[in-house]
Design a protein around this motif. Structure first.
Motif, short mmCIF file in Angstrom:
data_model
loop_
_atom_site.label_atom_id
_atom_site.label_comp_id
_atom_site.label_asym_id
_atom_site.label_seq_id
_atom_site.Cartn_x
_atom_site.Cartn_y
_atom_site.Cartn_z
N THR A 1 1.24 4.04 -3.36
CA THR A 1 1.18 5.40 -2.90
C THR A 1 2.27 6.32 -3.37
O THR A 1 2.08 7.37 -4.15
CB THR A 1 0.77 5.79 -1.49
N ALA B 1 -1.33 5.51 4.01
CA ALA B 1 -1.71 4.25 3.52
C ALA B 1 -1.50 3.05 3.97
O ALA B 1 -2.43 2.12 4.06
CB ALA B 1 -1.25 4.22 1.78
N ALA C 1 0.89 -0.96 0.02
CA ALA C 1 -0.06 -0.11 -0.02
C ALA C 1 0.88 1.41 0.08
O ALA C 1 0.55 2.24 -0.95
CB ALA C 1 -1.01 -0.09 1.42
#
Length: 281
Positions: free
Chosen positions: A134, A147, A130
């Protein structure tokens, strides 16, 4: 191609090599000590070798990376063009890895955000993915951390072990819980909660415990977009059967990873481990 924010994790994330290469994620290895021989996870010892050592009841311990190893990783990221680093690691309840990264960050040539995710295995791996996605989209270090933390907040990790003895030996679960499980001849289901391993349920047989593990994963997955990882140690048939059932039963499944855990986590769970990590997107 260099990235503004580099993502670094540790070897207990158990990310597929293809995913690490695709997203430019760097991993710093922990160490497994068998007898008096120290071996780096992922390069110098396999999960199968670890399982064989445990079955022979050899002395097995684990240790964190040194701060110097993180210093080298941070320097390499800076040399490759990073102007910031997000360093995501397994729960500080399990290891001093986070502390070593914090020490190293003080001498990094570029700013480092060190994060105790409270996770381990692909629960940590999904956080790293994640953060990397990002960063790839041009996000700042703060946005990458956010994130990862959002992923961690929605994460569920359940696992079955044949015995609690390995967790007891390593101090990862209380002796009273381990002895209770042995005395009652039950098969334990555990969960990751608050960065710690906690007893979730006690089930009478291995087959019932694994069936319950499946039900828990399906319940937590729901119907929205979700990623799932199935882990095992020396139990590939169990893992493949569980993965097949989850593919059939989870309508919102986005990605499913099946992998054997590495030597560090395997040292504390023992052969027979079966785990399901559920990560809503």
């Amino acid at each position: 191609m260099s990235r503004h924010v580099a993502i670094i994790t540790d070897s207990t994330a158990y990310l597929p090599q293809q995913a690490m290469a695709r997203h430019g994620i760097t991993s710093v290895p922990l160490t497994v000590v068998i007898g008096d021989e120290a071996l780096e996870e992922g390069t110098e010892i396999s999960a199968r070798s670890l399982a064989a050592a445990l079955q022979k009841r050899r002395s097995v311990t684990t240790s964190r990376p040194s701060p110097q190893e993180f210093v080298r990783a941070y320097q390499a990221a800076a040399d490759a063009g990073a102007t910031g680093i997000v360093s995501l690691h397994l729960s500080a309840e399990f290891s001093g890895t986070y502390d070593a990264a914090v020490v190293a960050a003080q001498t990094s040539p570029v700013p480092v955000r060190v994060v105790d995710t409270g996770m381990v295995a692909m629960a940590l791996g999904f956080c790293a993915l994640a953060a990397a996605e990002t960063a790839e989209a041009g996000g700042s270090a703060d946005e990458a951390v956010a994130a990862a933390e959002k992923r961690a907040a929605g994460m569920s990790a359940f696992f079955y072990v044949d015995t609690l003895d390995y967790l007891r030996r390593g101090g990862r679960i209380g002796a009273a819980q381990a002895l209770l499980g042995s005395a009652l001849a039950v098969k334990p289901l555990l969960q990751l909660d608050g960065g710690r391993i906690e007893m979730l349920e006690k089930v009478r047989t291995a087959s019932k415990a694994i069936a319950r593990l499946e039900e828990l994963a399906v319940e937590r997955a729901g119907t929205a977009g979700v990623d799932i990882a199935v882990h095992h140690l020396a139990a590939p048939e169990r893992a493949e059967k569980l993965a097949e059932r989850l593919r059939e039963r989870v309508p919102g499944l986005a990605e499913l990873h099946v992998s054997e855990v590495g030597a560090v986590i395997g040292a504390h769970t023992g052969p027979g481990l079966l785990a399901a990590v559920v990560s809503p997107r």
